[in-house]
Design an enzyme around this catalytic site. Sequence first.
Site, PDB file in Angstrom:
ATOM      1  N   GLY A  31      22.196 -46.000  71.590  1.00 23.80           N
ATOM      2  CA  GLY A  31      22.871 -45.825  72.877  1.00 23.80           C
ATOM      3  C   GLY A  31      24.165 -46.608  73.001  1.00 23.80           C
ATOM      4  N   GLY A  36      32.065 -43.123  67.434  1.00 22.79           N
ATOM      5  CA  GLY A  36      31.308 -43.100  66.177  1.00 22.79           C
ATOM      6  C   GLY A  36      30.094 -42.195  66.325  1.00 22.79           C
ATOM      7  N   HIS A  37      29.374 -42.394  67.440  1.00 16.24           N
ATOM      8  CA  HIS A  37      28.193 -41.559  67.699  1.00 16.24           C
ATOM      9  C   HIS A  37      28.589 -40.100  67.940  1.00 16.24           C
ATOM     10  CE1 HIS A  37      26.859 -45.620  69.394  1.00 16.24           C
ATOM     11  NE2 HIS A  37      25.982 -45.394  68.438  1.00 16.24           N
TER      12      HIS A  37
HETATM   13  P1  AMP Z   1      23.690 -47.295  66.407  1.00 14.04           P
HETATM   14  O1  AMP Z   1      23.641 -46.776  67.805  1.00 14.04           O
HETATM   15  O2  AMP Z   1      24.645 -48.430  66.224  1.00 14.04           O
HETATM   16  O3  AMP Z   1      22.315 -47.556  65.837  1.00 14.04           O
HETATM   17  O4  AMP Z   1      24.305 -46.128  65.507  1.00 14.04           O
HETATM   18  C1  AMP Z   1      23.768 -44.830  65.501  1.00 14.04           C
HETATM   19  C2  AMP Z   1      24.428 -44.036  64.409  1.00 14.04           C
HETATM   20  O5  AMP Z   1      25.837 -44.001  64.625  1.00 14.04           O
HETATM   21  C3  AMP Z   1      24.219 -44.628  63.009  1.00 14.04           C
HETATM   22  O6  AMP Z   1      24.030 -43.574  62.074  1.00 14.04           O
HETATM   23  C4  AMP Z   1      25.517 -45.351  62.761  1.00 14.04           C
HETATM   24  O7  AMP Z   1      25.836 -45.489  61.389  1.00 14.04           O
HETATM   25  C5  AMP Z   1      26.501 -44.438  63.448  1.00 14.04           C
HETATM   26  N1  AMP Z   1      27.731 -45.174  63.799  1.00 14.04           N
HETATM   27  C6  AMP Z   1      27.836 -46.326  64.496  1.00 14.04           C
HETATM   28  N2  AMP Z   1      29.135 -46.717  64.579  1.00 14.04           N
HETATM   29  C7  AMP Z   1      29.857 -45.780  63.912  1.00 14.04           C
HETATM   30  C8  AMP Z   1      31.248 -45.606  63.632  1.00 14.04           C
HETATM   31  N3  AMP Z   1      32.170 -46.466  64.055  1.00 14.04           N
HETATM   32  N4  AMP Z   1      31.627 -44.521  62.920  1.00 14.04           N
HETATM   33  C9  AMP Z   1      30.700 -43.626  62.472  1.00 14.04           C
HETATM   34  N5  AMP Z   1      29.381 -43.734  62.703  1.00 14.04           N
HETATM   35  C10 AMP Z   1      28.960 -44.786  63.417  1.00 14.04           C
END
Ligand code: AMP
Length: 284
Positions: A31, A36-37
Site C-alpha cells: 500500500g 512504482g506500484h
Molecule cells: P511494496 O509495496 O514496497 O511491498 O512493493 C510492492 C511491489 O512494488 C513490489 O513488487 C516492489 O518491487 C514494487 N515496487 C516498489 N517500488 C518500486 C519502484 N520504485 N519501481 C518499480 N517497482 C516498485
Amino acid sequence: MQIFQDIKEIQNELLNKKKQGYKIGFVPTMGYLHEGHTSLIKKIKPLCDITVVSVFVNPIQFGPNEDYNRYPKNLERDIAILENLKVDYLFTPTNDIMYPKGFSTKIITGDITTKLCGKYRPGHFDGVTTVVAKLFNIVQPDIAAFGKKDAQQLLIIKKMIEELNFPIEIIEGETIREEDGLAMSSRNTYLTFEERKIAPEIYRGLKLAMDAIKKGEKDPDKIIEIIDNHYKKFSLLKPQYIEAVDITNNLEKATTINKNTLIAVAVYIGNTRLIDNFFVKDII
Ligand code: AMP
C-alpha cells in the site's frame, strides 16, 4: 472495483472466474501506492482479463526494531488510485485474517535469503515468501508482477515459484524513479527536507558505476569503490552495504562483472534505510 477482506470469499470468487476461463493478473503491495506500484499494474493489465491488487503490510517480514508500526498507510487514497486504474479486485485483509492465532508455517528459500538485505534483516525474506505463497494460493493468479527495485525479493520469489512449482508467470517491472533519480518508495516519506535533497545521490553513485562498467571495468572491487567514494562525499549517507553479486549463484560475491552481476546498495539517511540497485545485463 470489488474490495475483499475475507480469504474464502475472494478465493471462491476468483476460482469461479478462473473456471470461466478468465486469466488472472496479480500485483501484491504493502500500500501507500506510488508510480512504482501503478507501473506494475499498468504492465500486467493488458496481459490478463482480471487484475487483482493486494494491500497488506505484512507484519512477519519486519524485524522487531524495524518500521512496522510507522509504515505509511492511506487506504482511501490507495482505493482511489486503484479505481482510477480500473483494477477489478482489491484484497486487503487484517493481520488476524492472514495470521490467525497459532499460525506457524514458514516458506524458507535458503542461502539466497542470507545475502545482501538478508544479512541485516534476518527472517525478512522468509516473511516475504510466506506471505506471497499465501497470497498466491488465495488469488490463484496466472501471472504476477514484481519490481526490480526489490531485486533480491524478485529473485527469491522466482526461485520459490520454480522450486515449489507454482503455475505462475512472473512479470518484472523496471524501477520507477523521481525526476531526480531517487527510486520511488513508500519509505521516502520518512525523509526530512534535508535528507530528501541528498537522497538522489544514492542513484548517482550507481550511475557512476554504470558508466565505469560501460567503459569496460570488470573488477567488482573497483565498482564498489566508485560507489563508496561517491557516498563518502555526503555525510548524511551511511551505506549499510555496497555489493556486486552473482544472480546465477545464490547472490554470492561476483568475481568479475558480467551479465549475471547485480550491483545492490542499502543506505541509511538518518533513520531511513533505502535500497537501490541495477542489473548489469540491463545496461550493457
Ligand atoms: P511494496 O509495496 O514496497 O511491498 O512493493 C510492492 C511491489 O512494488 C513490489 O513488487 C516492489 O518491487 C514494487 N515496487 C516498489 N517500488 C518500486 C519502484 N520504485 N519501481 C518499480 N517497482 C516498485
